[in-house]
Structures are given as C-alpha cells and as structure tokens.
Design an enzyme around this catalytic site. Structure first.
Site, short mmCIF file in Angstrom:
data_model
loop_
_atom_site.label_atom_id
_atom_site.label_comp_id
_atom_site.label_asym_id
_atom_site.label_seq_id
_atom_site.Cartn_x
_atom_site.Cartn_y
_atom_site.Cartn_z
N SER A 103 0.74 -1.25 0.08
CA SER A 103 0.19 0.11 -0.02
C SER A 103 0.91 1.38 -0.03
O SER A 103 1.61 1.63 -0.99
CB SER A 103 -0.97 -0.05 1.34
OG SER A 103 -1.90 0.99 1.14
N ASP A 242 -2.38 6.18 -3.54
CA ASP A 242 -1.25 5.66 -2.94
C ASP A 242 -0.59 4.42 -3.77
O ASP A 242 -0.92 4.31 -5.02
CB ASP A 242 -1.39 5.35 -1.51
CG ASP A 242 -2.56 4.00 -1.59
OD1 ASP A 242 -3.27 3.93 -2.37
OD2 ASP A 242 -2.51 3.33 -0.67
N ASP A 244 -0.91 1.35 -3.97
CA ASP A 244 -1.83 0.34 -4.82
C ASP A 244 -3.18 0.77 -5.20
O ASP A 244 -4.04 0.26 -5.62
CB ASP A 244 -1.94 -0.77 -3.88
CG ASP A 244 -2.79 -0.42 -2.51
OD1 ASP A 244 -2.84 0.52 -1.96
OD2 ASP A 244 -3.46 -1.32 -1.99
N ASP A 246 -5.63 2.33 -3.70
CA ASP A 246 -6.94 2.05 -2.74
C ASP A 246 -7.29 3.62 -1.97
O ASP A 246 -8.32 3.56 -1.39
CB ASP A 246 -7.12 0.82 -2.14
CG ASP A 246 -6.09 0.89 -1.01
OD1 ASP A 246 -5.16 1.67 -0.92
OD2 ASP A 246 -6.05 -0.33 -0.39
#
Length: 451
Positions: A103, A242, A244, A246
């Site tokens: 993440s 960010d 990833d 999400d």
C-alpha cells in the site's frame, strides 16, 4: 487467538524477511490454495495483481508455485490497483484474488492481500483457516491435478472500462485540467488513461516506477508534490493516489489538501440530498475528525465508527446495509461501485460533483472546520512493548485527565509497522500539543531496547 501472519490488512512485512520471504510466500500460496480448493475438481482459479515494487516479482512467482502445487490455476494480472483485483476476482469467477502490495509503505516493504470469490477481503474465519493450514503440512495435488499459470493482458483494460462506467454517461471532463499523482505505483497506467478518455487534460505525476520509488515523495502520503504541480500548471484539481491506488487525497485549485474526512463529508451530504445514502449513515473509523462527526450530525445523518482499517469499515457497511464509508487517510469505500477503497473511482465521483454543480474544487472540499488534531507516529524497537510499560500507562491516564471533556485521545499500535500512533483532538491547541508531546515522549523512551 493471536495471529502469526495476518494483520489488519493481509500479511505484510519487510521484503526478504519473514513473513515476506520467497519460501514463506510459496507456503502461503499453497495454504490458501488448499483452503479454497476443497474438492477434487479441476477449474479452480485465482487472480494475482501487484504494485510496482521490485520484490513483487519474487513474491508473485513464489505464490504462483504454491498455488499451482495445490491445483489452483493462476491468472497473472501484472501491475494493477488493489480495487481492480477485487473487481476482477468477481468478474472472472475466481475462487480467490491476491494483491501483492504494501500500500502506502516504502519500497522495502511488501504484503499479500486476499479477496474472496465475492470480491471482498477475506473474513476472520478464512484467515484463521489459512493460518491453521500454514502451521501444519500442506497436502499437494496429485501430479495430474497440478495447476497452470497464465498471464492476462486484458486485466488493466477491463478495469479501465469498468471505472469509466461509474462516471455519469451524460458528463465529460472536457475543459478540466487535472494533475494525477500515481505514486509510481499500481495505477501509473490506468488512472491517467481513464481521466484522458473521459476528456480531461491530464498532467501525470509519479508514473515512472523503477521498483524502488513507489510512494517516494509522491502520492497520497506526500501530497505537496502534486500541490506544487497544480499551482504550476493552473490545474483545476489534483488527485493523489497511494502505491496500490486504494486511497485518495485531493488538492484543490489553490493547492490546499483535502483528506478522506472532507471527501466523505461531501459524498454523504450529496448522496443524502439525492436519497442515495443508504439508511442515512456514513461509516468511518475512530481516527476521523470530530469535525466530521459534528458535520454529519448537523445534516441529520448518522456517523458510525469502527476500528482502524478499511476492512473493519467494509464489514460494518455490509452488516448494516450501508453504502458509504472510509478513513481519514483516504480510503473511500462505495459499495455501489467497488468492494474495497478505490482512489480512482472516488476521484471520478468528486469530478462528477464538480461537473454537475459547476463549482470549483475549493468550494467542494472544505465542508467543515476540523477540530485541531495532532497525530504523532512513534517508532519502537523490535522486542519492546511500549504500551505495556507503566510509565506509558501513567502518562496516558494523566493526559486523559487533563484533556477531560475538551477533546479525546486515541492510542493504537499500527498493524503494519512497528509504530505507536498517538492521536489527540482538542480546541485548545496549546493543550493539544502538550498532551501529545507527553504521551509520545513516554512511548519513545519505553520503546527503546537496551543496547
């Protein structure tokens, strides 16, 4: 029961150190494969996506080996956002979805997130079952039942097309100049593509990943990079994702940063006015600002709080039949569109509000005045237990007494990093700084191990 592998969002750690080693990833893949392949039939499949970390190659191959050894067929998506994995798991009728990502963490960390066949993150029961298998011996498939792996080149395009369907058909982004910072992460292709195909002039930032620069001075954890580009180019909006994708943080045309609380406030009020906010309720975590709570109550709506983590938010949303929730950090969960936080689709919903209302970003992102809040992350040494120390407990008790009814204090251990998060809110900013400083100082001292 204490978990050895799973934290607040899958399994996470430093690459090439337990649990993020190649041999352990192979075992994790085999255990997950054995859990989800509960019969002797062929045709079981799992989709795997990843972000742009160098270690993703290692973990992808190891997971694939483990999964195929238990008879799972693996479909490799390549670099793709976490929410896309949730979407494609369900769309491709897979038994399991896996995202390899840490993440917003730096490149030297990595993680493994799991999605069930419904596209939602795994339940506690499923995670516990996988851990139980990991503690024993995994039974491999018979030689004739070993799975196969296949790279799916169309996964990114499928997600691009789906993301565009969440934007109203009668609207376009023509005339809007948008900075999109992809954090050198998983959305470095898809986010600029979607915005451009909907008609925007796109200024991409953080779209040159090299395996090591993910989240490095860019993206949602460093929004000032995008803010400078917004002001430099006279853009109408900045979207910061960010690693990833999400999470989302927004930058208005004046270069001001808007976090997840402000975005949720806008969506909740607009959806409520359109009778689209399920049960008149927004779900947020204990970290969301008191200003958001006051704003929601002022609109005659309900705010429900959960433990930190978008997974807890989603669990409460599903249990209560709610369709909007999220975190101050930028996870915006809209179950009408996605099974988890989706930064790109949240950005599209904000852009739709701009187009529909004719208002500038600055008029939409400042919905309430936040109660002054300080969050200090205190790193501690391995082997120490600062929250269990008497000096820390005494400091917390003393400062809670000082702040009393004028604010609140929240102390929590990170589920993904060796950090203690010390957060407090209070209208008296001097008192606020003193309270956080006293507790953080005690935690810092208690978190040092003897040399």
């Amino acid at each position: 029961m204490a978990r050895k592998y799973f934290g607040t969002d899958g399994i996470r750690g430093t690459a090439n150190q337990f649990p993020m080693t190649a041999d352990n990833a192979l075992r994790i893949g085999a255990a997950a494969g054995r859990h989800f392949r509960k019969d002797g039939l062929n045709g079981h499949r799992v989709v795997i996506g990843k972000d742009t970390r160098r270690s993703g190659y290692m973990l992808e191959n190891a997971l694939t080996a483990g999964l195929t050894s238990t008879g799972m067929n693996v479909l490799l998506l390549g670099p793709i956002p976490t929410p896309a994995v949730g979407f494609l798991t369900r769309s491709m009728r897979a038994d399991l979805g896996i995202m390899i990502s840490a993440s917003h963490n730096p490149h030297h960390d990595n993680g493994i997130k799991f999605f069930g066949p419904d596209g939602f993150k795994l339940s506690d029961a499923d995670e516990a079952a996988i851990e139980a298998i990991l503690e024993g011996d995994v039974t491999p498939a018979q030689p004739g039942n070993i799975g196969r792996a296949k790279r799916i080149e169309s996964g990114r395009g499928r997600y691009v097309e789906y993301a565009k369907t969440t934007f109203p058909r009668d609207q376009r982004l023509s005339g809007l100049k948008i900075v999109v910072d992809c954090a050198n992460g998983a959305a470095y292709h898809v986010a600029p593509e979607v915005l451009w195909e909907l008609g925007a002039e796109v200024i991409p930032v953080g779209v040159t990943p090299d395996g090591f620069n993910i989240n490095a001075d860019c993206g949602s954890t460093a929004p000032r990079t995008a803010a400078r580009e917004v002001l430099k180019h006279g853009a109408d909006l900045g979207i910061c994702l960010d690693g990833d994708a999400d999470r989302i943080i927004l930058i208005d045309e004046k270069g001001q940063v808007a976090d997840g609380d402000q975005i949720m406030a806008l969506f909740a009020s607009r959806w409520a006015a359109q009778n689209a906010l399920a049960h008149g309720t927004l779900v947020a975590t204990v970290m969301s600002n008191l200003g958001l709570e006051n704003f929601i109550k002022g609109k005659g709506l309900t705010l429900e709080r959960t433990a930190v983590g978008d997974r807890h938010v989603v669990e409460r949303m599903r249990a209560g039949g709610f369709n909007l929730g999220g975190e101050q950090s930028g996870h915006i969960v809209m179950t009408d569109f996605a099974t988890t936080g989706d930064g790109l689709i949240a950005g599209l919903q904000f852009l739709s509000a701009m187009v529909e209302s004719g208002q500038r970003a600055s008029e939409l992102v400042q919905n309430f005045a936040p109660v002054p809040q300080i969050l200090e992350n205190v790193r501690f040494d391995a082997g120490s237990d600062p929250l269990g120390a008497e000096r820390v407990q005494s400091a917390i008790a003393a400062q809670e007494k000082r702040i009393a009814d004028r604010g609140r204090i929240l102390i929590r251990k990170s589920g993904t990093e060796p950090l203690i998060r010390v957060m407090a809110e209070c209208e008296d900013e001097t008192l606020l700084r003193e309270v956080v400083g006293e507790i953080a100082g005690a935690v810092r001292e208690a978190g040092k191990t003897a040399a």
